[in-house]
Design an enzyme around this catalytic site. Structure first.
Site, PDB file in Angstrom:
ATOM      1  N   HIS A  71       1.169  -1.105  -0.075  1.00 57.40           N
ATOM      2  CA  HIS A  71      -0.090   0.064  -0.015  1.00 57.40           C
ATOM      3  C   HIS A  71       0.906   1.314  -0.018  1.00 57.40           C
ATOM      4  O   HIS A  71       0.384   2.328  -0.222  1.00 57.40           O
ATOM      5  CB  HIS A  71      -0.846  -0.022   1.200  1.00 57.40           C
ATOM      6  CG  HIS A  71      -0.345   0.365   2.520  1.00 57.40           C
ATOM      7  ND1 HIS A  71      -0.103  -0.385   3.506  1.00 57.40           N
ATOM      8  CD2 HIS A  71      -0.113   1.542   3.236  1.00 57.40           C
ATOM      9  CE1 HIS A  71       0.271  -0.124   4.405  1.00 57.40           C
ATOM     10  NE2 HIS A  71       0.547   1.313   4.366  1.00 57.40           N
ATOM     11  N   ASP A 119      -0.428  -7.664   1.537  1.00 53.55           N
ATOM     12  CA  ASP A 119       0.008  -6.324   1.652  1.00 53.55           C
ATOM     13  C   ASP A 119       1.626  -6.388   1.626  1.00 53.55           C
ATOM     14  O   ASP A 119       2.196  -5.728   2.598  1.00 53.55           O
ATOM     15  CB  ASP A 119      -0.646  -5.431   2.694  1.00 53.55           C
ATOM     16  CG  ASP A 119       0.062  -3.935   2.591  1.00 53.55           C
ATOM     17  OD1 ASP A 119       0.300  -3.364   1.515  1.00 53.55           O
ATOM     18  OD2 ASP A 119      -0.247  -3.141   3.815  1.00 53.55           O
ATOM     19  N   SER A 213       4.643   1.934   8.110  1.00 54.71           N
ATOM     20  CA  SER A 213       4.127   1.132   7.225  1.00 54.71           C
ATOM     21  C   SER A 213       5.341   0.406   6.536  1.00 54.71           C
ATOM     22  O   SER A 213       6.181   1.059   6.039  1.00 54.71           O
ATOM     23  CB  SER A 213       3.183   1.418   6.085  1.00 54.71           C
ATOM     24  OG  SER A 213       1.863   1.973   6.818  1.00 54.71           O
TER      25      SER A 213
END
Length: 271
Positions: A71, A119, A213
């Protein structure tokens, strides 16, 4: 002293307490109540950058390969990241800090913008990283089994540290216990959206968040997961931190690296 004058100190105290509560209740966008990491004790950490600005974390899993979250590419408009290795401070000169260009970045084919599934993102550097005391490969978990609840794991990153979006210059870290998937899937938490390929950690007060992330969740010296769900409200115990478990994707990771230019034999850390 009149009654109005006597009430002023009490009102002032109540106002200060209220303001403190409001500030404490806005944990969005930060490693909440984490701390600065000791310099260069996480030599696998990578900063994924665009235009010299940190966007996401990542970590070195082979001399020419970095693992991160798919992402992270959502707002790159097809542009390739650059990868900073060997850094503690993003801005200050450091002996082994170096920016690498990216030859290829491959998101898992199952990843999409609508959920947190699959992801993962692999980035192939244009050349092999020079390994030294500040740049090292991190072993990742290959045995497909869940980490036991209450196991305390570490996460680190350069994500924003205040609700106003302030970014740290130096690497931050936080230690969080793993929570059971069933609890994470409770209807008051993530409501059955956490699959067997995901894991969660407790997010009460301390948490990872936007900008973290792609970094690793390290348990007992091994990368077990990759930080996902960067848009999640952080520091809220009802929204536990979500990670993509790495072990179910070991075959995909190996296959992508094997198909890349150059031989990675002997470069991959195996545990």
């Amino acid at each position: 002293m009149g009654p109005r004058a006597a009430a002023r100190p009490i009102l002032s105290l109540l106002l200060l307490l209220l303001l403190g509560a409001v500030v404490d209740a806005q944990p969005r966008g930060r490693i909440l109540r984490g701390s600065e990491a000791q310099p260069h004790l996480r030599p696998y950490m990578a900063s994924l950058q665009l235009g010299g600005q940190h966007v996401c974390g990542g970590f070195l899993i082979a001399q020419q390969w970095v693992l991160s979250a798919a992402h992270c590419t959502e707002q790159t408009n097809g542009e390739h990241f650059e990868v900073l290795l060997g850094a503690h401070s993003l801005s200050e000169p450091e002996p082994h800090k170096r920016l690498y260009r990216v030859k290829a970045q491959i998101a898992h084919p199952g990843s999409n913008i609508h959920n947190n599934r699959d992801d993962l993102l692999l980035l192939q550097l244009e050349e092999k990283a020079e390994l030294n005391e500040h740049v090292q490969v991190l072993p990742f978990q290959r045995e497909d089994r869940d980490v036991a609840a209450d196991t305390v794991c570490d996460a680190a990153g350069w994500g924003t540290v205040t609700h106003s979006g302030q970014r740290p210059d130096r690497l931050q870290e936080v230690r969080r216990p793993v929570i059971d998937r069933e609890l994470c899937n409770h209807r008051t938490r993530h409501d059955n959206t956490i699959t067997a390929k995901m894991m969660c950690t407790d997010s009460r007060k301390k948490d990872t968040c936007k900008g973290d992330s792609g970094g690793p969740l390290v348990c007992n010296g091994v990368a077990e997961g990759v930080v996902s769900a960067g848009s999640r409200v952080c520091g809220n115990y009802k929204k536990p931190a979500i990670y993509t478990r790495i072990a179910p994707y070991a075959g995909w990771i190996d296959g992508v690296m094997a198909s890349g230019d150059g031989d990675t034999d002997g470069d991959v850390a195996v545990r």
